[in-house]
Each structure stands twice: as structure tokens, then as C-alpha cells.
Design a protein around this motif. Structure first.
Motif, PDB file in Angstrom:
ATOM      1  N   GLY A 111       0.771  -1.229   0.000  1.00  0.00           N
ATOM      2  CA  GLY A 111       0.000   0.000   0.000  1.00  0.00           C
ATOM      3  C   GLY A 111       0.805   1.282   0.000  1.00  0.00           C
ATOM      4  O   GLY A 111       0.241   2.369  -0.025  1.00  0.00           O
ATOM      5  N   SER A 112       2.135   1.183   0.049  1.00  0.00           N
ATOM      6  CA  SER A 112       2.988   2.376   0.060  1.00  0.00           C
ATOM      7  C   SER A 112       3.750   2.494  -1.250  1.00  0.00           C
ATOM      8  O   SER A 112       4.256   1.500  -1.779  1.00  0.00           O
ATOM      9  CB  SER A 112       4.007   2.302   1.195  1.00  0.00           C
ATOM     10  OG  SER A 112       3.355   2.295   2.435  1.00  0.00           O
ATOM     11  N   ILE A 113       3.876   3.721  -1.734  1.00  0.00           N
ATOM     12  CA  ILE A 113       4.651   3.972  -2.945  1.00  0.00           C
ATOM     13  C   ILE A 113       6.127   3.897  -2.583  1.00  0.00           C
ATOM     14  O   ILE A 113       6.597   4.625  -1.712  1.00  0.00           O
ATOM     15  CB  ILE A 113       4.322   5.362  -3.530  1.00  0.00           C
ATOM     16  CG1 ILE A 113       2.839   5.458  -3.846  1.00  0.00           C
ATOM     17  CG2 ILE A 113       5.171   5.644  -4.762  1.00  0.00           C
ATOM     18  CD1 ILE A 113       2.353   6.857  -4.123  1.00  0.00           C
ATOM     19  N   VAL A 114       6.861   3.003  -3.262  1.00  0.00           N
ATOM     20  CA  VAL A 114       8.281   2.830  -2.980  1.00  0.00           C
ATOM     21  C   VAL A 114       9.162   3.240  -4.156  1.00  0.00           C
ATOM     22  O   VAL A 114      10.380   3.270  -4.033  1.00  0.00           O
ATOM     23  CB  VAL A 114       8.603   1.381  -2.554  1.00  0.00           C
ATOM     24  CG1 VAL A 114       7.907   1.039  -1.247  1.00  0.00           C
ATOM     25  CG2 VAL A 114       8.243   0.384  -3.648  1.00  0.00           C
ATOM     26  N   GLY A 115       8.540   3.534  -5.292  1.00  0.00           N
ATOM     27  CA  GLY A 115       9.320   3.942  -6.451  1.00  0.00           C
ATOM     28  C   GLY A 115       8.456   4.066  -7.680  1.00  0.00           C
ATOM     29  O   GLY A 115       7.229   3.993  -7.620  1.00  0.00           O
ATOM     30  N   ILE A 116       9.129   4.254  -8.811  1.00  0.00           N
ATOM     31  CA  ILE A 116       8.460   4.308 -10.103  1.00  0.00           C
ATOM     32  C   ILE A 116       9.407   3.678 -11.117  1.00  0.00           C
ATOM     33  O   ILE A 116      10.627   3.854 -11.029  1.00  0.00           O
ATOM     34  CB  ILE A 116       8.073   5.757 -10.493  1.00  0.00           C
ATOM     35  CG1 ILE A 116       7.167   5.773 -11.723  1.00  0.00           C
ATOM     36  CG2 ILE A 116       9.294   6.633 -10.681  1.00  0.00           C
ATOM     37  CD1 ILE A 116       6.470   7.110 -11.960  1.00  0.00           C
ATOM     38  N   ILE A 117       8.859   2.915 -12.036  1.00  0.00           N
ATOM     39  CA  ILE A 117       9.668   2.346 -13.108  1.00  0.00           C
ATOM     40  C   ILE A 117       9.146   2.918 -14.419  1.00  0.00           C
ATOM     41  O   ILE A 117       7.937   3.032 -14.615  1.00  0.00           O
ATOM     42  CB  ILE A 117       9.679   0.802 -13.118  1.00  0.00           C
ATOM     43  CG1 ILE A 117      10.644   0.304 -14.192  1.00  0.00           C
ATOM     44  CG2 ILE A 117       8.292   0.227 -13.264  1.00  0.00           C
ATOM     45  CD1 ILE A 117      11.066  -1.147 -14.038  1.00  0.00           C
TER      46      ILE A 117
END
Length: 153
Positions: A111-117
Motif C-alpha cells: 500500500g505504500s509507494i516505494v518507487g516508479i519504473i
């Protein structure tokens, strides 16, 4: 280097991600993206990611619909948000990008944003890959993601 077929998203994703509240204006969001030198932000509502806004959204949606710069960013976000877990393979990310017609995917764990690809992250792998991995990544990932943008199709 890890085998391209099994390399995970956490190996290549960008870990710093900017998020904005859904009520923030188009203008404020654009200024934030310019200052941070990023091409996308995650839109948050009630502490949950609900959409994504990319630099392309500004170029296409704002201009095409003549939105006022005071319009809430929620008006131009892409939603629902498609996300992926950091332990998925880069191949899974490229497949999702291809299937959904996107080039940026938020990475969300528990449920947490940890990055973006991004498609660019995948292309950058080519610069540091051995020839066999490079060929495999190109034919499976890069060619697939950019197929809609090729002048040869």
C-alpha cells in the motif's frame, strides 16, 4: 549483473517519487515537477494513490481541453492507477506497460509507494548489459513497450 530475465523492478526503479494531493492545481503541480525535474507525479487522495500525471498529460490534456491552470490536478490525472510490486521482474513491468499503453508505472509495496519504473529505466539497462542480456531485453521489453510509437508499424 543479474540475468535480464529475472532482474527485479527494485534493481532498476527510481526510488524517489513525488506525490501531490488531488486538489493541487495544474499550475502548482507543473511547477513542482519542473523544480524536481521529474516527468511524473502520483496523485494522492485520502492517503491513497488514485492516479498519475505525466508531462505528456500537460502537453495533451491541458492544451486539448483548454483547462485553466487553477483546475485541480485530479481533472487531468490518468486513473485508475496501474501499479506493480518491487519484487516483480522487469519483464513483468514491460508487459504491463505494453498491455496498458503506458510508459511509467508506480511501484507499490504493501500500500505504500516505494518507487516508479519507466520505459527509460528499462532502456537504460541496455547501456550496462552484456550482449546476450541486451538482446533479450530489447526483443522482450523495449521493442514491446515502444511498438505503438514505431514508424515501421
Amino acid at each position: 549483473m543479474t540475468d535480464a530475465k529475472t532482474m527485479t523492478i527494485s534493481d532498476v526503479m527510481t526510488k524517489s517519487v513525488i506525490s501531490v494531493d488531488a486538489s493541487m492545481s495544474i499550475n502548482e503541480t507543473a511547477k513542482l515537477m519542473e523544480d524536481a525535474k521529474v516527468g511524473a507525479v502520483i496523485v494522492i487522495e485520502d492517503n491513497k494513490p488514485v492516479g498519475i500525471v505525466t508531462d505528456r498529460d500537460f502537453a495533451v490534456k491541458v492544451a486539448a481541453h483548454a483547462y485553466q491552470i487553477s483546475t485541480p490536478i485530479k481533472q487531468i490525472m490518468s486513473s485508475p492507477i496501474f501499479s506493480i510490486n518491487s519484487d516483480e521482474t522487469v519483464r513483468a513491468a514491460s508487459d504491463l506497460m505494453h498491455d496498458r499503453g503506458v510508459r511509467k508505472i508506480p511501484v507499490i509495496d504493501n500500500g505504500s509507494i516505494v518507487g516508479i519504473i519507466t520505459a527509460t529505466d528499462i532502456v537504460n539497462l541496455l547501456a550496462v548489459s552484456v550482449e546476450e542480456d541486451m538482446r533479450d531485453m530489447y526483443f522482450h521489453s523495449v521493442a514491446k513497450i515502444y511498438t505503438n510509437y514505431s514508424p515501421y508499424n
